[in-house]
Design an enzyme around this catalytic site. Structure first.
Site, PDB file in Angstrom:
ATOM      1  N   LYS B  84      -2.295  16.692  14.771  1.00  9.99           N
ATOM      2  CA  LYS B  84      -3.247  17.587  15.443  1.00  9.99           C
ATOM      3  C   LYS B  84      -3.752  17.040  16.776  1.00  9.99           C
ATOM      4  O   LYS B  84      -4.051  17.800  17.694  1.00  9.99           O
ATOM      5  CB  LYS B  84      -4.441  17.869  14.526  1.00  9.99           C
ATOM      6  CG  LYS B  84      -4.097  18.665  13.266  1.00  9.99           C
ATOM      7  CD  LYS B  84      -3.698  20.084  13.590  1.00  9.99           C
ATOM      8  CE  LYS B  84      -3.433  20.916  12.336  1.00  9.99           C
ATOM      9  NZ  LYS B  84      -2.867  22.242  12.652  1.00  9.99           N
ATOM     10  N   GLU B 106     -11.553  26.533  14.890  1.00 11.00           N
ATOM     11  CA  GLU B 106     -11.557  26.817  13.463  1.00 11.00           C
ATOM     12  C   GLU B 106     -10.957  25.623  12.747  1.00 11.00           C
ATOM     13  O   GLU B 106     -10.207  24.858  13.339  1.00 11.00           O
ATOM     14  CB  GLU B 106     -10.691  28.053  13.183  1.00 11.00           C
ATOM     15  CG  GLU B 106      -9.173  27.788  13.155  1.00 11.00           C
ATOM     16  CD  GLU B 106      -8.560  27.406  14.500  1.00 11.00           C
ATOM     17  OE1 GLU B 106      -9.207  27.657  15.538  1.00 11.00           O
ATOM     18  OE2 GLU B 106      -7.449  26.841  14.517  1.00 11.00           O
ATOM     19  N   SER B 371       3.685  14.861   8.801  1.00  9.85           N
ATOM     20  CA  SER B 371       2.727  15.364   9.791  1.00  9.85           C
ATOM     21  C   SER B 371       1.331  14.780   9.655  1.00  9.85           C
ATOM     22  O   SER B 371       0.573  14.753  10.616  1.00  9.85           O
ATOM     23  CB  SER B 371       2.666  16.881   9.711  1.00  9.85           C
ATOM     24  OG  SER B 371       2.371  17.281   8.387  1.00  9.85           O
TER      25      SER B 371
END
Lengths: 263, 388
Positions: B84, B106, B371
């Site tokens: 991220k 969000e 990830s």
């Protein structure tokens, strides 16, 4: 000529302005939605915006979100909203604008919706999250069926976008009075007049103003600057607060008259 | 028409948001052409986030599974514990460049919320994170982490009280505070230019893999595997390899409890094209076009729509999309922990589980995008295993 176009022409000839309530179909019930529309007609509404409930109402504030949740809880579907139109048409010629998010319309099928909306007595369609850029099929299909296509113009829209939006609108242009979601406000935006003047330079269509209009003085102020005033959340809240009462419909009619400055 | 991937993508938003989207696109194009922007981003990716992340040969997994020669792209080693931050650093610099003082985002599991709060702290931006009440309950630790980083966490009580409702509320905030606020969307979702921009910021993953595998093996990989929620880690890995027709690419969705609508988040198995959150893509919806609730053990995959570029890669057949259910993901979570000493995020565990099912020869090179790391999931897994 649709009923919406006829009504605006009549109002113009009489030197009057349009009062346009929004309500969410199926709140509190579909039968009451029909009765409410007939009562709004009797109380001086010129066009009704009938809302199709959608699971993800990104453009709506808390009042209409709650109405949407109640309607979805009642399992109200697009086909039910169309049926309300057909019931209204047996008793009234009030112009009806189908007001929806795009996905329920798209999923129903644009061709089928255009046909069924006309058969059910609707005069136009507005999809809140459909931009003019994505609307070529929508415009072609709705217009071919004889429906008006209404789009929103926002205070943030560039002059270039205003030109595209006004060109895509038939029936009327819906001017969003301020940035933000639907909901009542104490004051109208100070920059509204300039925005409406910009719109007026681009279109001869009637201009109706919505978002935040919740008091008779707002309606009066909008009528001085534009051709119509849209009231959504204030009326939906009145329905919410009187839901379950035997005199719900009468109360909403009285509230409408008050908003119009008649009470 | 712009911002489309085949017929998918586009801009389906209330008109008020069109101007800020145009502004964002212009600022992004401008930044892309500015060597200083790239230099700053590159500096932060290296020195703040810790890139390049390693490409690790998982020897014990390879030995035990006999499912090809397995490499893990260690995005879990990024600052904040997932891929991220690649996107948040890029968008944070963009927000700063645009003169925005306030950032909103969000979050579902909290990973994107934490990355946004982190970058906001780094760049001195005011930060507000929208998070569903249900997710706040499930991800207490990440909520506290965001608060430590100086962000305000605002609970969302509408709808299903999860990620999709947090996006609804973020869009409502943006439409209201549009002139001052930057919306830092966390995946390859939403209206143009987000799917394109987020993919570009994540494509560093695939570019590194390309160089690293050539260095280690002298050739490109045969198979790439990544989990797909919104789909940003998968697009980040796949993007540079899309033109390499010989490379097989597999996107793994959340199979949840089973194939019944409402029990999973496998958009390509159970969804149809539709419009949600500003884009046209595959979404899980009922026969009336209402978006349905989803389920996955992994909060990061628990979302009813998928990025529009995935939709076009699905239709063309370039990428295969499969799904892994909750039990399979939990099993892979445990196996990777024991065999390699790496606790993966439950999202990434879906990609790991899929690899085990592939019948690959020993000479086939497979790269799994790991990830994120699993620290955030430890409590939930313990609860599910009956150990708490």
């Amino acid at each position: 000529m649709t009923r919406i176009e006829k009504r605006f022409a009549q109002l113009k000839a009489a030197g009057r302005k349009a009062f346009i309530p929004y309500i969410t179909a199926g709140d509190p019930t579909l039968d009451l939605t029909r009765d409410l529309i007939l009562a709004l007609d009797g109380a001086g509404a010129d066009v009704i915006e009938l809302g199709v409930p959608f699971s993800d109402p990104i453009a709506d504030g808390p009042v209409i979100q709650r109405a949407t949740e109640r309607a979805l809880h009642n399992r109200v579907r697009l086909r039910d909203v169309l049926r309300v139109g057909a019931e209204i048409r047996r008793q009234s010629e009030i112009p009806l604008l189908l007001f929806s998010y795009y996905n329920p319309i798209l999923h129903y099928g644009l061709e089928k919706l255009a046909r069924d909306a006309v058969d059910s007595g609707f005069d136009g369609v507005l999809a809140t999250d459909l931009t003019v850029e994505e609307s070529a099929d929508f415009i072609r299909i709705m217009r071919a069926a004889g429906l008006n296509t209404v789009f929103l113009a926002a205070p943030t829209s560039s002059p270039e976008r205003i030109r595209k939006i006004t060109a895509a609108c038939t029936g009327f242009v819906y001017a969003v009075s301020r940035t933000g979601v639907t909901g009542e406000r104490n004051e109208l935006s100070a920059t509204l007049r300039g925005f409406l003047q910009l719109l007026r330079r681009h279109t001869d269509s009637p201009i109706a103003v919505g978002f935040g209009i919740s008091r008779p003085e707002h309606v009066k102020a909008v009528w001085e600057e534009a051709d119509g005033a849209v009231v959504g959340s204030a009326i939906v809240r009145e329905i919410e607060q009187n839901s379950g009462r035997a005199d719900l419909v009468d109360r909403v009619a009285a509230f409408t008259k008050w908003l119009r400055g008649e009470a | 028409m712009k911002g489309h991937f085949g017929v998918y993508g586009g801009q389906y938003v209330p008109e008020t948001l069109m101007h800020p989207l145009e502004e964002l696109e212009a600022a992004y194009v401008d930044a892309q052409n500015d060597p200083d922007f790239h230099a700053r981003l590159d500096y932060l990716l290296r020195n703040y986030s810790g890139r390049p992340t390693p490409l690790y040969h998982a020897a014990r997994l390879t030995e035990n599974w006999k499912a090809g020669k397995i490499y893990l792209k260690r995005e879990d080693l990024n600052h904040t514990g997932a891929h991220k931050s690649n996107n948040c650093l890029g968008q944070g610099l963009l927000a700063q460049r645009m003169g925005k003082k306030r950032v909103i985002a969000e979050t579902g599991a909290g990973q994107h919320g934490v990355a946004t709060a982190t970058v906001s702290a780094l760049l001195g931006l005011e930060c507000e994170i929208y998070m569903g009440e249900e997710d706040i309950r499930r991800q207490e630790l990440n909520v506290f982490r965001m608060k430590l980083l100086g962000a305000r966490v605002t609970p969302v009580a509408s709808g299903s009280k999860t990620l999709k409702d947090a996006i609804n509320e973020s869009m409502r905030d943006w439409v209201t505070n549009v002139r001052t606020t930057y919306y830092m969307l966390g995946s390859v979702l939403g209206p143009h230019p987000y799917p394109l921009m987020v993919r570009d910021f994540q494509s560093v993953i695939g570019l590194e893999v390309r160089a690293q595998i050539v260095e280690k093996e002298g050739r490109l990989p045969d198979v790439l595997v990544a989990c797909v929620g919104g789909g940003s880690n998968a697009m980040g890995l796949f993007h540079t390899f899309v033109p390499e027709a010989a490379i097989r690419m597999i996107g793994v969705e959340a199979g949840g409890r089973g194939p019944k609508l409402g029990d999973h988040a496998a958009r390509f198995a159970g969804g149809e094209p539709g419009v949600l959150h500003g884009t046209f893509s595959y979404i899980l919806q009922d026969e009336d076009g209402q978006v349905v609730p989803t389920h996955s053990v992994s909060a990061g995959l628990d979302y009813p729509a998928v990025g529009p570029e995935h939709a076009t890669l699905h239709d063309s057949g370039r990428v295969e999309y499969t799904s892994i259910n909750d039990d399979e993901a939990l099993e892979a979570f445990n196996e990777l922990s024991r065999l390699e000493g790496i606790i993966p995020a439950l999202e990434s565990a879906h990609a790991v589980a899929q690899t085990k099912k592939l019948r690959l020869g020993a000479d086939q090179l497979v790269v799994i995008n790991l990830s994120g790391r699993g620290d955030k999931d430890v409590n939930e897994v313990a609860r599910l295993m009956g150990k708490l």
